[in-house]
Design an enzyme around this catalytic site. Structure first.
Site, PDB file in Angstrom:
ATOM      1  NE  ARG A  50      -8.326 -46.790 -57.374  1.00 47.25           N
ATOM      2  CZ  ARG A  50      -8.860 -45.640 -57.594  1.00 47.25           C
ATOM      3  NH1 ARG A  50     -10.089 -45.367 -57.088  1.00 47.25           N
ATOM      4  NH2 ARG A  50      -8.172 -44.428 -57.637  1.00 47.25           N
ATOM      5  CE  LYS A 149      -7.560 -43.883 -61.389  1.00 46.37           C
ATOM      6  NZ  LYS A 149      -8.714 -43.070 -62.026  1.00 46.37           N
ATOM      7  CD  GLU A 182     -17.307 -44.232 -62.442  1.00 47.54           C
ATOM      8  OE1 GLU A 182     -16.663 -44.036 -61.455  1.00 47.54           O
ATOM      9  OE2 GLU A 182     -16.851 -45.055 -63.328  1.00 47.54           O
TER      10      GLU A 182
HETATM   11  N1  PMP Z   1     -14.402 -42.652 -61.317  1.00 42.83           N
HETATM   12  C1  PMP Z   1     -13.662 -42.629 -62.382  1.00 42.83           C
HETATM   13  C2  PMP Z   1     -14.159 -43.030 -63.966  1.00 42.83           C
HETATM   14  C3  PMP Z   1     -12.261 -42.071 -62.239  1.00 42.83           C
HETATM   15  O1  PMP Z   1     -11.507 -41.945 -63.179  1.00 42.83           O
HETATM   16  C4  PMP Z   1     -11.898 -41.443 -60.811  1.00 42.83           C
HETATM   17  C5  PMP Z   1     -10.592 -41.129 -60.728  1.00 42.83           C
HETATM   18  N2  PMP Z   1     -10.532 -39.956 -61.383  1.00 42.83           N
HETATM   19  C6  PMP Z   1     -13.067 -41.768 -59.886  1.00 42.83           C
HETATM   20  C7  PMP Z   1     -14.077 -42.261 -60.222  1.00 42.83           C
HETATM   21  C8  PMP Z   1     -12.701 -41.057 -58.563  1.00 42.83           C
HETATM   22  O2  PMP Z   1     -11.765 -42.168 -58.113  1.00 42.83           O
HETATM   23  P1  PMP Z   1     -10.962 -41.611 -56.682  1.00 42.83           P
HETATM   24  O3  PMP Z   1     -11.581 -41.032 -55.782  1.00 42.83           O
HETATM   25  O4  PMP Z   1     -10.260 -42.739 -56.232  1.00 42.83           O
HETATM   26  O5  PMP Z   1      -9.812 -40.825 -57.310  1.00 42.83           O
END
Ligand code: PMP
Length: 283
Positions: A50, A149, A182
Protein backbone atom coordinates in the site's frame (compact mmCIF):
# COMPACT_ATOMS: atom_id res chain seq x y z
CA UNK A 1 14.34 4.66 21.33
CA UNK A 2 16.28 4.54 18.07
CA UNK A 3 14.68 6.21 15.06
CA UNK A 4 15.68 5.14 11.55
CA UNK A 5 16.27 8.02 9.13
CA UNK A 6 17.72 7.23 5.71
CA UNK A 7 19.62 4.14 6.81
CA UNK A 8 21.00 5.50 10.10
CA UNK A 9 19.73 5.32 13.66
CA UNK A 10 19.29 8.34 15.91
CA UNK A 11 18.22 8.77 19.52
CA UNK A 12 14.71 10.14 19.83
CA UNK A 13 15.96 13.66 20.72
CA UNK A 14 18.39 13.70 17.79
CA UNK A 15 15.96 12.31 15.20
CA UNK A 16 15.47 15.37 13.01
CA UNK A 17 14.89 16.22 9.37
CA UNK A 18 15.38 19.44 7.43
CA UNK A 19 12.83 22.25 7.73
CA UNK A 20 13.12 22.39 3.93
CA UNK A 21 11.76 18.86 3.62
CA UNK A 22 8.57 19.02 1.55
CA UNK A 23 6.94 16.59 3.94
CA UNK A 24 6.95 19.45 6.46
CA UNK A 25 6.49 22.36 4.07
CA UNK A 26 3.62 20.86 2.06
CA UNK A 27 2.57 17.55 3.59
CA UNK A 28 4.15 15.97 0.52
CA UNK A 29 4.68 12.33 1.33
CA UNK A 30 3.06 9.04 2.31
CA UNK A 31 3.03 6.88 5.41
CA UNK A 32 1.94 3.63 7.03
CA UNK A 33 0.99 2.60 10.56
CA UNK A 34 1.83 -1.03 11.30
CA UNK A 35 1.42 -3.20 14.41
CA UNK A 36 3.89 -5.55 16.06
CA UNK A 37 2.22 -8.42 17.90
CA UNK A 38 4.25 -10.98 19.86
CA UNK A 39 7.45 -10.11 18.04
CA UNK A 40 5.90 -10.35 14.57
CA UNK A 41 5.08 -7.45 12.26
CA UNK A 42 1.43 -7.92 11.32
CA UNK A 43 0.59 -7.82 7.60
CA UNK A 44 3.95 -6.21 6.77
CA UNK A 45 3.83 -7.09 3.07
CA UNK A 46 0.34 -5.59 2.69
CA UNK A 47 1.44 -2.34 4.33
CA UNK A 48 4.55 -2.12 2.14
CA UNK A 49 2.49 -2.73 -1.00
CA UNK A 50 0.00 0.00 0.00
CA UNK A 51 2.88 2.37 0.77
CA UNK A 52 4.39 1.85 -2.69
CA UNK A 53 0.99 2.21 -4.34
CA UNK A 54 0.39 5.50 -2.48
CA UNK A 55 3.86 6.68 -3.55
CA UNK A 56 3.26 5.66 -7.15
CA UNK A 57 -0.02 7.57 -7.23
CA UNK A 58 1.75 10.80 -6.19
CA UNK A 59 4.82 10.09 -8.37
CA UNK A 60 7.12 9.76 -5.39
CA UNK A 61 10.22 7.62 -5.90
CA UNK A 62 11.08 5.59 -2.82
CA UNK A 63 14.85 5.06 -2.80
CA UNK A 64 14.57 1.47 -1.51
CA UNK A 65 13.10 -1.66 -3.06
CA UNK A 66 10.11 -3.23 -1.30
CA UNK A 67 12.41 -5.96 0.07
CA UNK A 68 14.90 -3.40 1.36
CA UNK A 69 12.05 -1.50 2.98
CA UNK A 70 10.74 -4.65 4.66
CA UNK A 71 14.23 -5.37 5.98
CA UNK A 72 14.64 -1.79 7.24
CA UNK A 73 11.33 -2.10 9.14
CA UNK A 74 12.27 -5.47 10.64
CA UNK A 75 15.73 -4.18 11.58
CA UNK A 76 14.23 -1.10 13.29
CA UNK A 77 11.90 -3.34 15.30
CA UNK A 78 14.84 -5.51 16.31
CA UNK A 79 17.06 -2.53 17.16
CA UNK A 80 14.31 -1.24 19.45
CA UNK A 81 13.61 -4.71 20.89
CA UNK A 82 9.90 -4.20 20.32
CA UNK A 83 7.85 -7.29 21.03
CA UNK A 84 4.52 -5.48 20.88
CA UNK A 85 4.05 -2.00 19.51
CA UNK A 86 3.40 0.21 16.55
CA UNK A 87 5.57 1.24 13.62
CA UNK A 88 5.22 4.57 11.84
CA UNK A 89 6.82 4.40 8.41
CA UNK A 90 7.04 7.80 6.71
CA UNK A 91 8.34 8.70 3.27
CA UNK A 92 8.57 12.41 2.53
CA UNK A 93 9.38 14.03 -0.80
CA UNK A 94 12.70 15.07 0.79
CA UNK A 95 14.63 18.29 1.11
CA UNK A 96 14.01 20.90 -1.56
CA UNK A 97 13.53 24.60 -2.17
CA UNK A 98 10.63 26.78 -1.02
CA UNK A 99 7.88 26.33 -3.60
CA UNK A 100 5.88 23.17 -4.10
CA UNK A 101 7.72 21.87 -7.19
CA UNK A 102 8.65 18.30 -6.19
CA UNK A 103 11.36 18.11 -8.88
CA UNK A 104 13.41 20.32 -6.54
CA UNK A 105 13.61 17.42 -4.10
CA UNK A 106 16.44 15.10 -5.04
CA UNK A 107 15.84 12.20 -2.68
CA UNK A 108 12.89 11.05 -0.60
CA UNK A 109 13.42 10.85 3.17
CA UNK A 110 12.68 7.49 4.81
CA UNK A 111 11.74 7.52 8.52
CA UNK A 112 10.87 4.49 10.64
CA UNK A 113 9.71 4.85 14.24
CA UNK A 114 8.93 1.85 16.46
CA UNK A 115 6.88 2.92 19.47
CA UNK A 116 3.79 2.04 21.52
CA UNK A 117 0.19 2.99 20.79
CA UNK A 118 -3.19 3.00 22.43
CA UNK A 119 -5.81 4.77 20.37
CA UNK A 120 -8.88 4.49 22.58
CA UNK A 121 -9.07 3.97 26.34
CA UNK A 122 -9.67 0.29 27.17
CA UNK A 123 -13.23 0.66 28.50
CA UNK A 124 -14.61 1.72 25.12
CA UNK A 125 -13.90 -1.73 23.67
CA UNK A 126 -16.41 -3.15 26.16
CA UNK A 127 -19.04 -0.44 26.15
CA UNK A 128 -18.63 0.96 22.63
CA UNK A 129 -18.29 4.56 21.50
CA UNK A 130 -20.55 7.30 20.27
CA UNK A 131 -19.77 9.02 16.97
CA UNK A 132 -21.24 11.87 14.92
CA UNK A 133 -21.36 12.71 11.22
CA UNK A 134 -18.88 15.46 10.35
CA UNK A 135 -19.81 18.25 7.96
CA UNK A 136 -16.28 18.03 6.47
CA UNK A 137 -16.59 15.71 3.48
CA UNK A 138 -14.01 13.14 2.44
CA UNK A 139 -11.92 14.35 -0.49
CA UNK A 140 -13.10 13.43 -3.97
CA UNK A 141 -10.93 10.95 -5.86
CA UNK A 142 -10.45 13.42 -8.71
CA UNK A 143 -8.74 15.69 -6.16
CA UNK A 144 -6.60 13.42 -4.03
CA UNK A 145 -7.79 9.82 -3.99
CA UNK A 146 -8.50 8.84 -0.34
CA UNK A 147 -6.75 5.55 -1.06
CA UNK A 148 -3.47 7.49 -1.05
CA UNK A 149 -2.31 7.38 2.57
CA UNK A 150 -0.69 10.78 2.31
CA UNK A 151 0.94 13.01 4.92
CA UNK A 152 -1.84 15.52 4.45
CA UNK A 153 -4.58 14.60 6.91
CA UNK A 154 -6.09 18.06 7.32
CA UNK A 155 -9.38 16.96 5.80
CA UNK A 156 -9.67 14.22 8.42
CA UNK A 157 -8.34 16.49 11.17
CA UNK A 158 -11.17 18.96 10.47
CA UNK A 159 -13.65 16.12 10.95
CA UNK A 160 -11.85 14.97 14.12
CA UNK A 161 -12.20 18.50 15.52
CA UNK A 162 -15.94 18.33 14.82
CA UNK A 163 -16.08 15.02 16.69
CA UNK A 164 -14.29 16.47 19.71
CA UNK A 165 -16.49 19.57 19.68
CA UNK A 166 -19.53 17.31 19.77
CA UNK A 167 -18.04 15.50 22.78
CA UNK A 168 -17.23 12.36 20.74
CA UNK A 169 -13.99 10.56 19.98
CA UNK A 170 -14.68 9.92 16.30
CA UNK A 171 -16.69 11.17 13.35
CA UNK A 172 -18.16 9.57 10.24
CA UNK A 173 -17.15 11.25 7.00
CA UNK A 174 -19.37 11.24 3.93
CA UNK A 175 -18.25 11.69 0.36
CA UNK A 176 -19.49 14.54 -1.85
CA UNK A 177 -22.55 12.52 -2.89
CA UNK A 178 -23.51 11.91 0.72
CA UNK A 179 -22.53 8.24 0.85
CA UNK A 180 -20.67 7.04 3.93
CA UNK A 181 -16.92 6.92 3.30
CA UNK A 182 -15.18 6.12 6.59
CA UNK A 183 -14.22 7.62 9.94
CA UNK A 184 -11.32 10.07 10.36
CA UNK A 185 -8.75 7.34 10.98
CA UNK A 186 -10.68 4.09 10.70
CA UNK A 187 -12.93 2.17 8.34
CA UNK A 188 -16.56 1.65 9.29
CA UNK A 189 -18.69 -1.50 9.20
CA UNK A 190 -22.32 -2.26 9.93
CA UNK A 191 -24.07 -5.56 10.54
CA UNK A 192 -27.59 -5.77 9.10
CA UNK A 193 -29.72 -8.93 9.08
CA UNK A 194 -26.61 -11.04 9.69
CA UNK A 195 -24.69 -9.48 6.80
CA UNK A 196 -21.48 -7.48 7.21
CA UNK A 197 -21.38 -4.30 5.12
CA UNK A 198 -18.71 -1.66 4.59
CA UNK A 199 -18.33 1.16 2.05
CA UNK A 200 -16.26 0.11 -0.94
CA UNK A 201 -12.99 2.12 -1.07
CA UNK A 202 -14.17 4.03 -4.15
CA UNK A 203 -16.80 5.70 -1.97
CA UNK A 204 -13.89 7.56 -0.38
CA UNK A 205 -12.32 5.18 2.12
CA UNK A 206 -8.77 4.07 2.64
CA UNK A 207 -8.33 0.49 1.48
CA UNK A 208 -7.87 -0.59 5.07
CA UNK A 209 -5.70 -3.58 5.91
CA UNK A 210 -7.70 -4.24 9.08
CA UNK A 211 -10.89 -3.90 7.01
CA UNK A 212 -9.66 -6.59 4.62
CA UNK A 213 -8.55 -8.81 7.50
CA UNK A 214 -12.00 -8.47 9.12
CA UNK A 215 -13.69 -9.38 5.84
CA UNK A 216 -11.46 -12.49 5.58
CA UNK A 217 -12.28 -13.46 9.19
CA UNK A 218 -16.02 -12.91 8.62
CA UNK A 219 -15.98 -15.11 5.54
CA UNK A 220 -14.12 -17.83 7.43
CA UNK A 221 -16.87 -17.64 10.09
CA UNK A 222 -19.54 -18.03 7.41
CA UNK A 223 -20.73 -14.41 7.64
CA UNK A 224 -21.82 -12.90 4.34
CA UNK A 225 -19.93 -9.70 3.50
CA UNK A 226 -20.34 -6.91 0.99
CA UNK A 227 -18.37 -3.79 0.04
CA UNK A 228 -21.21 -1.53 -0.93
CA UNK A 229 -22.85 1.90 -0.79
CA UNK A 230 -24.14 3.03 2.60
CA UNK A 231 -25.96 6.17 3.62
CA UNK A 232 -26.54 7.53 7.11
CA UNK A 233 -29.94 5.80 7.04
CA UNK A 234 -28.11 2.46 6.81
CA UNK A 235 -25.94 3.40 9.78
CA UNK A 236 -28.88 4.51 11.94
CA UNK A 237 -30.83 1.34 11.18
CA UNK A 238 -27.93 -1.08 11.55
CA UNK A 239 -28.09 -3.94 14.03
CA UNK A 240 -24.44 -3.40 14.94
CA UNK A 241 -21.69 -1.01 13.96
CA UNK A 242 -17.92 -0.94 14.51
CA UNK A 243 -14.77 0.73 13.26
CA UNK A 244 -11.53 -0.93 12.21
CA UNK A 245 -7.94 0.23 11.94
CA UNK A 246 -4.41 -0.91 12.67
CA UNK A 247 -4.24 1.22 15.81
CA UNK A 248 -7.87 0.92 16.93
CA UNK A 249 -8.24 -2.75 15.87
CA UNK A 250 -12.02 -3.36 16.17
CA UNK A 251 -14.04 -0.94 18.29
CA UNK A 252 -17.83 -1.08 18.67
CA UNK A 253 -19.98 1.97 17.89
CA UNK A 254 -23.21 2.18 19.89
CA UNK A 255 -24.59 5.64 19.03
CA UNK A 256 -24.44 7.68 15.82
CA UNK A 257 -25.79 11.26 15.65
CA UNK A 258 -27.88 10.52 18.74
CA UNK A 259 -29.45 7.34 17.26
CA UNK A 260 -28.93 4.23 19.34
CA UNK A 261 -27.49 1.38 17.26
CA UNK A 262 -29.15 -1.99 17.90
CA UNK A 263 -29.79 -2.32 21.62
CA UNK A 264 -27.11 0.23 22.48
CA UNK A 265 -24.53 -2.38 23.40
CA UNK A 266 -21.70 -3.90 21.36
CA UNK A 267 -23.27 -6.67 19.27
CA UNK A 268 -22.60 -10.40 19.11
CA UNK A 269 -21.14 -10.36 15.60
CA UNK A 270 -18.78 -7.51 16.56
CA UNK A 271 -17.68 -9.49 19.63
CA UNK A 272 -17.02 -12.67 17.67
CA UNK A 273 -15.05 -10.76 15.00
CA UNK A 274 -13.04 -9.01 17.71
CA UNK A 275 -12.24 -12.33 19.42
CA UNK A 276 -11.20 -13.91 16.13
CA UNK A 277 -9.11 -10.85 15.27
CA UNK A 278 -7.31 -11.01 18.63
CA UNK A 279 -6.62 -14.70 18.13
CA UNK A 280 -5.30 -14.07 14.62
CA UNK A 281 -2.91 -11.28 15.59
CA UNK A 282 -1.61 -13.23 18.57
CA UNK A 283 -0.98 -16.25 16.40
N1 PMP B 1 -9.02 5.19 7.20
C1 PMP B 1 -8.10 6.13 7.47
C2 PMP B 1 -8.35 7.53 7.03
C3 PMP B 1 -6.92 5.78 8.14
O1 PMP B 1 -6.00 6.72 8.42
C4 PMP B 1 -6.72 4.44 8.56
C5 PMP B 1 -5.47 4.04 9.26
N2 PMP B 1 -5.35 4.65 10.52
C6 PMP B 1 -7.72 3.50 8.28
C7 PMP B 1 -8.85 3.90 7.58
C8 PMP B 1 -7.57 2.07 8.68
O2 PMP B 1 -6.61 1.45 7.85
P1 PMP B 1 -5.75 0.23 8.34
O3 PMP B 1 -6.67 -0.82 8.79
O4 PMP B 1 -4.97 -0.19 7.14
O5 PMP B 1 -4.88 0.72 9.45
Amino acid sequence: MKVYIDGRYYDRSDARISVFDHGILYGDGVFEGIRIYNGKVFRLREHIVRLYQSAKAILLDIPLSMEEMENAVLETVKTNQKHNGYIRLVITRGEGALGIDPTQCKRATVIIIADDIQLYPGGYYEKGIEIVTASSRRLASDGLDPRVKSLNYLNNIMAKIEARQAGCLEAVMLNREGFVAECTGDNLFVVKDGKLLTPAPYYGALDGITMKTVIEIAESLGIETSETALTRYDLYNADECFMTGTGAEIIPVIRIDGRVIGDGRPGKTTASLLNAYKALVKG
